[in-house]
Design an enzyme around this catalytic site. Structure first.
Site, PDB file in Angstrom:
ATOM      1  CG  ASN A   1      -3.619 -13.792   5.346  1.00 12.79           C
ATOM      2  OD1 ASN A   1      -4.795 -14.107   5.367  1.00 12.79           O
ATOM      3  ND2 ASN A   1      -2.641 -14.624   5.670  1.00 12.79           N
ATOM      4  CB  CYS A   2       0.558 -13.641   1.034  1.00 13.84           C
ATOM      5  SG  CYS A   2       1.751 -12.382   1.524  1.00 13.84           S
ATOM      6  CB  ALA A   3       3.641 -16.507   3.687  1.00 15.26           C
ATOM      7  CB  THR A   4       5.304 -12.230   5.352  1.00 19.02           C
ATOM      8  OG1 THR A   4       5.432 -11.809   3.987  1.00 19.02           O
ATOM      9  CG2 THR A   4       6.118 -13.485   5.596  1.00 19.02           C
ATOM     10  NE  ARG A   5       5.139  -8.450   1.288  1.00 20.34           N
ATOM     11  CZ  ARG A   5       5.731  -7.650   0.435  1.00 20.34           C
ATOM     12  NH1 ARG A   5       5.015  -6.867  -0.350  1.00 20.34           N
ATOM     13  NH2 ARG A   5       7.039  -7.619   0.351  1.00 20.34           N
TER      14      ARG A   5
END
Length: 193
Positions: free
Chosen positions: A134-138
């Site tokens: 994951n990244c910050a929003t996905r």
């Protein structure tokens, strides 16, 4: 407001708050220019009343949702006893018996657990997931078979903001609570593999 004060012949710097306003405007001008101070306060009070009336009318006319306004118009204050009773009820709901063969996360009432369960179903199940990140929003997931992935409307119905597809690399746009969703997602995949 500045334009109106200038129209009355008062030249000053607006901004900075009341504490900085006293040493820069009121104290130096109080001996010889009391009329400028009085004009400033009269204009300020007039604008305060104007702002209040315009914003109150707009909020009521267009039913703008502002903090402190309930949909029903009633405000209920909760006691500490009410809060503790609510938390105890939530804790007892989270500790329901889990059916054999299913992940405890799938039975949880946590909204992030529900999202994780929903997204996993849309991605073709835990056997179709090969990598999770994951990244910050996905939520970034690699899948074995991209034909098993459901359409974007399915993901949006589960709380996603959208889906980005690039072959077997899928990104489910979750939002800022993606780390919590990923924890539950990882737990479900681990339990079912």
């Amino acid at each position: 407001m500045a334009m109106t004060v200038y129209a009355f012949g008062v030249s000053l710097v607006l901004g900075g708050g009341l504490i900085s306003f006293f040493p820069r405007f009121i104290i130096p001008l109080s001996t010889n220019h009391m009329d400028a101070i009085i004009i400033f306060f009269i204009v300020g009070l007039a604008f305060s009343a104007l702002y209040f009336l315009i914003f109150r009318w707009s909020i009521l006319k267009f039913d703008i949702k502002t903090p402190g306004r309930d949909v029903t118009g009633e405000v209920k204050l909760h006691t500490k006893k009410d809060y503790k009773a609510k938390k105890a009820a939530e804790a007892s709901n989270d500790q329901e018996p889990v059916a054999s063969g299913t992940s405890p996360v799938r039975q949880s009432n946590n909204p992030n657990a529900k999202k994780a369960t929903h997204f996993l179903e849309g991605l073709g199940g835990s056997e179709n997931v090969t990598d999770i990140n994951n990244c910050a929003t996905r939520l970034r997931v690699s899948v074995a078979d991209e034909s098993k992935i459901l359409d974007d409307a399915f993901f949006k119905s589960g709380g996603a903001h959208g889906v980005v597809r690039n072959g077997t690399a899928i990104q489910v746009i979750v939002g800022l609570d993606v780390p919590k969703v990923r924890e539950f997602f990882d737990e479900i995949v681990e339990d079912e593999s």
